[in-house]
Design an enzyme around this catalytic site. Structure first.
Site, PDB file in Angstrom:
ATOM      1  N   HIS A 193       0.872  -1.185   0.000  1.00 49.56           N
ATOM      2  CA  HIS A 193       0.000   0.000   0.000  1.00 49.56           C
ATOM      3  C   HIS A 193       0.905   1.230   0.000  1.00 49.56           C
ATOM      4  O   HIS A 193       1.562   1.518  -0.983  1.00 49.56           O
ATOM      5  CB  HIS A 193      -0.919  -0.104   1.221  1.00 49.56           C
ATOM      6  N   HIS A 234      -2.024  -1.918 -10.281  1.00 48.94           N
ATOM      7  CA  HIS A 234      -2.971  -1.272  -9.374  1.00 48.94           C
ATOM      8  C   HIS A 234      -4.259  -2.077  -9.365  1.00 48.94           C
ATOM      9  O   HIS A 234      -4.650  -2.614 -10.394  1.00 48.94           O
ATOM     10  CB  HIS A 234      -3.247   0.175  -9.837  1.00 48.94           C
ATOM     11  N   ASP A 254       3.315   5.565  -7.173  1.00 53.09           N
ATOM     12  CA  ASP A 254       4.523   5.368  -6.368  1.00 53.09           C
ATOM     13  C   ASP A 254       5.784   5.186  -7.193  1.00 53.09           C
ATOM     14  O   ASP A 254       6.889   5.236  -6.660  1.00 53.09           O
ATOM     15  CB  ASP A 254       4.342   4.144  -5.455  1.00 53.09           C
TER      16      ASP A 254
HETATM   17  N1  COA Z   1       4.982  -6.944 -10.753  1.00 51.54           N
HETATM   18  C1  COA Z   1       4.837  -8.138 -11.348  1.00 51.54           C
HETATM   19  N2  COA Z   1       3.676  -8.801 -11.454  1.00 51.54           N
HETATM   20  C2  COA Z   1       2.604  -8.201 -10.935  1.00 51.54           C
HETATM   21  C3  COA Z   1       2.650  -6.945 -10.309  1.00 51.54           C
HETATM   22  C4  COA Z   1       3.902  -6.312 -10.233  1.00 51.54           C
HETATM   23  N3  COA Z   1       4.026  -5.120  -9.651  1.00 51.54           N
HETATM   24  N4  COA Z   1       1.414  -6.595  -9.891  1.00 51.54           N
HETATM   25  C5  COA Z   1       0.596  -7.609 -10.241  1.00 51.54           C
HETATM   26  N5  COA Z   1       1.317  -8.577 -10.878  1.00 51.54           N
HETATM   27  C6  COA Z   1       0.790  -9.804 -11.486  1.00 51.54           C
HETATM   28  C7  COA Z   1       0.349 -10.779 -10.414  1.00 51.54           C
HETATM   29  O1  COA Z   1       1.405 -11.657 -10.048  1.00 51.54           O
HETATM   30  C8  COA Z   1      -0.765 -11.510 -11.135  1.00 51.54           C
HETATM   31  O2  COA Z   1      -0.185 -12.404 -12.055  1.00 51.54           O
HETATM   32  P1  COA Z   1      -0.878 -13.835 -12.351  1.00 51.54           P
HETATM   33  O3  COA Z   1      -2.210 -13.496 -12.963  1.00 51.54           O
HETATM   34  O4  COA Z   1       0.059 -14.527 -13.264  1.00 51.54           O
HETATM   35  O5  COA Z   1      -1.023 -14.499 -11.011  1.00 51.54           O
HETATM   36  C9  COA Z   1      -1.435 -10.412 -11.952  1.00 51.54           C
HETATM   37  O6  COA Z   1      -0.400  -9.447 -12.180  1.00 51.54           O
HETATM   38  C10 COA Z   1      -2.609  -9.756 -11.254  1.00 51.54           C
HETATM   39  O7  COA Z   1      -2.136  -9.211 -10.024  1.00 51.54           O
HETATM   40  P2  COA Z   1      -2.965  -9.159  -8.676  1.00 51.54           P
HETATM   41  O8  COA Z   1      -2.029  -9.415  -7.533  1.00 51.54           O
HETATM   42  O9  COA Z   1      -4.178 -10.027  -8.784  1.00 51.54           O
HETATM   43  O10 COA Z   1      -3.427  -7.656  -8.677  1.00 51.54           O
HETATM   44  P3  COA Z   1      -4.028  -6.903  -7.441  1.00 51.54           P
HETATM   45  O11 COA Z   1      -5.035  -5.981  -7.993  1.00 51.54           O
HETATM   46  O12 COA Z   1      -4.458  -7.834  -6.371  1.00 51.54           O
HETATM   47  O13 COA Z   1      -2.760  -6.122  -6.871  1.00 51.54           O
HETATM   48  C11 COA Z   1      -1.214  -4.447  -6.385  1.00 51.54           C
HETATM   49  C12 COA Z   1      -2.559  -4.786  -7.015  1.00 51.54           C
HETATM   50  C13 COA Z   1      -1.001  -2.943  -6.437  1.00 51.54           C
HETATM   51  C14 COA Z   1      -1.172  -4.901  -4.909  1.00 51.54           C
HETATM   52  C15 COA Z   1      -0.098  -5.184  -7.177  1.00 51.54           C
HETATM   53  O14 COA Z   1      -0.123  -4.793  -8.538  1.00 51.54           O
HETATM   54  C16 COA Z   1       1.272  -4.946  -6.574  1.00 51.54           C
HETATM   55  O15 COA Z   1       1.649  -5.658  -5.633  1.00 51.54           O
HETATM   56  N6  COA Z   1       2.061  -3.964  -7.103  1.00 51.54           N
HETATM   57  C17 COA Z   1       3.334  -3.640  -6.563  1.00 51.54           C
HETATM   58  C18 COA Z   1       3.176  -2.827  -5.302  1.00 51.54           C
HETATM   59  C19 COA Z   1       2.741  -1.404  -5.578  1.00 51.54           C
HETATM   60  O16 COA Z   1       3.298  -0.725  -6.450  1.00 51.54           O
HETATM   61  N7  COA Z   1       1.752  -0.929  -4.782  1.00 51.54           N
HETATM   62  C20 COA Z   1       1.297   0.450  -4.869  1.00 51.54           C
HETATM   63  C21 COA Z   1      -0.128   0.549  -5.230  1.00 51.54           C
HETATM   64  S1  COA Z   1      -0.552   2.255  -5.487  1.00 51.54           S
END
Ligand code: COA
Length: 422
Positions: free
Chosen positions: A262, A301, A357
């Site tokens: 987050h 996101h 971010d």
């Molecule tokens: N790098 C690599 N792969 C990523 C990724 C990232 N930053 N974010 C998502 N993915 C992949 C997941 O592994 C998943 O792959 P799969 O379908 O093969 O399993 C797919 O993309 C979908 O991701 P998911 O985790 O279901 O998305 P979410 O909506 O639950 O998660 C976040 C959203 C933001 C938590 C996630 O994208 C993340 O962890 N990003 C990095 C942290 C970040 O920048 N957070 C700030 C948010 S403002």
């Protein structure tokens, strides 16, 4: 004609038809079919937990609006305190309203001496500023007898002003403590952003806040002020639904923000870029992400699946800051990483784009903030959003104490086995 949805329970043949309003239908319809029926929705992926008129977000179209006004217009023309007023009160202020609001906030920036001398001084010298910030916000509430009078409109408004005014002071105090530097008192003659930078970085009498940097700080604060029902705001609403005071609820929301998925993401971005170390290591790093060895921090996101409008504004702000401070050496790695990822099938297929971010950390670093302070910088403006949601929740007659149901998947009843027989 009203749109409706009809749901049939195939076990009983019972049917219920309910209206769809604004893309939403009430899940209470299911209870009409069977009072013991619940929807299973881990992480609330398809559940609207409240009705809200604060922030509009369309992830597919990359739209973000506060009280109907596009974030791009606010970042271009407004100030953080004006945006804070807009969020909290629902409308842009008149000149007089804005003057009074700015005066009110400016005159509540001081914190009780005990907060610094007894409370903050009690932390270990290398305590993480976000841990200190969360605890200090909770502790602040104990200084105000009226903190718990949340159904007294005037009292709640007073706590809102106090919190908005004091979070920069607390944040700067945590930083100065961790650096072993003397505390700098708030300066009422400075704007919100200038005052914060002054409390952070003033050493000696010659320090003057650069107006370009103060403006960038203000824009960053505007971009982070609210983002509807994210993890921290949901924590704020859930804790507020138990009628906790605004300080305790804000501390809980800040605790959620502390998590690396987050608010901690920009800290993780800078650590990631530092680890990559050189532009030539970018392809190998991207391959390791694709192999599941880690995430590309600052990408992806839950809601934005095309682009994050805040990322576009922030990229521009980054260049304004670098004009003054010189380029952050990690910028080149970030740009290359962005280029490689945006052209890679793995990221395209999953709709992963840079989020707010990805660049904010680079700006913070250029402004002189240590990495540990990044999430605190997010928490300062988000306090406005959290308090706005708390007020909306308390005025919402449909809301009650939050209490989700569960799908129990554990053992059926079984007897206790004495330890000797296990
Ligand atoms: N790098 C690599 N792969 C990523 C990724 C990232 N930053 N974010 C998502 N993915 C992949 C997941 O592994 C998943 O792959 P799969 O379908 O093969 O399993 C797919 O993309 C979908 O991701 P998911 O985790 O279901 O998305 P979410 O909506 O639950 O998660 C976040 C959203 C933001 C938590 C996630 O994208 C993340 O962890 N990003 C990095 C942290 C970040 O920048 N957070 C700030 C948010 S403002």
């Amino acid at each position: 004609m009203t749109d409706t949805i009809t749901i049939t329970d195939d076990r009983t043949g019972k049917t219920v038809t309910v209206p769809i309003t604004g893309g939403v239908f009430s899940s209470a319809a299911l209870r009409e079919l069977d009072p013991s029926l619940f929807m299973y929705d881990p992480a609330y992926l398809s559940t609207a937990s409240c009705a809200s008129s604060i922030t509009y977000l369309d992830g597919d179209a990359g739209i973000l609006r506060y009280r109907g006004i596009p974030i791009e217009q606010l970042a271009e023309n407004s100030t953080f305190l004006e945006v804070a007023y807009l969020l909290i009160k629902g409308e842009l202020p008149t000149t007089q309203e804005l003057e009074k609001w700015e005066l009110d906030v400016t005159h509540h920036t001081m914190i009780h001496e005990n907060m610094r001398k007894r409370f903050v001084d009690g932390f270990h010298y290398d305590a993480h500023p976000m841990g200190m910030f969360i605890s200090a916000i909770a502790a602040l509430g104990t200084f105000y007898d009226d903190a718990k009078d949340i159904f007294d409109k005037d009292s709640l408004e007073k706590q809102v002003v106090r919190l908005v005014a004091k979070v920069p002071t607390i944040a700067a105090m945590c930083y100065r403590f961790s650096q072993g530097l003397p505390f700098v008192s708030p300066n009422n003659a400075l704007s919100y952003g200038e005052n914060f930078l002054n409390m952070m970085f003033k050493i000696g009498d010659d320090y003057k806040v650069n107006p370009v940097l103060a403006h960038a700080m203000d824009v960053l604060f505007i971009l982070h002020a609210d983002h509807e029902q994210n993890c921290g705001t949901t924590a704020m609403r859930v804790v507020s639904s138990a009628n906790s005071d605004p300080y305790t609820a804000t501390a809980a929301a800040a605790a959620a923000l502390y998590g690396p998925l987050h608010g901690g993401a920009n800290e993780a971005v800078v650590r990631m870029l530092t680890e990559i170390g050189d532009i030539k290591n970018v392809p190998a790093f991207v391959e390791s992400v694709k192999a599941g060895e880690g995430k590309l921090m600052g990408f992806g996101h839950r809601v934005y699946k095309n682009f994050d409008p805040r990322a576009t504004i922030i990229k521009k702000a980054a260049y304004d800051v670098f004009e003054v401070t010189g380029k952050n050496p990690l910028l080149e790695i970030a740009l290359e990483l962005e280029k490689v990822a945006l052209n890679d099938e793995y990221f395209i297929k999953r709709k992963l784009y840079p989020n707010v971010d990805f660049y904010s950390g680079l700006i913070y670093q250029a402004l002189g903030f240590p990495v540990d302070m990044f999430t605190v910088l997010f928490a300062i403006p988000r306090t406005v959003g959290w308090l706005t949601h708390m007020q909306e929740l308390l005025n919402d007659k449909e809301q009650k104490i939050s209490r989700p149901r569960q799908w129990y998947t554990g053992h059926d009843e079984r007897p206790y086995v004495p330890v000797a027989k296990r």
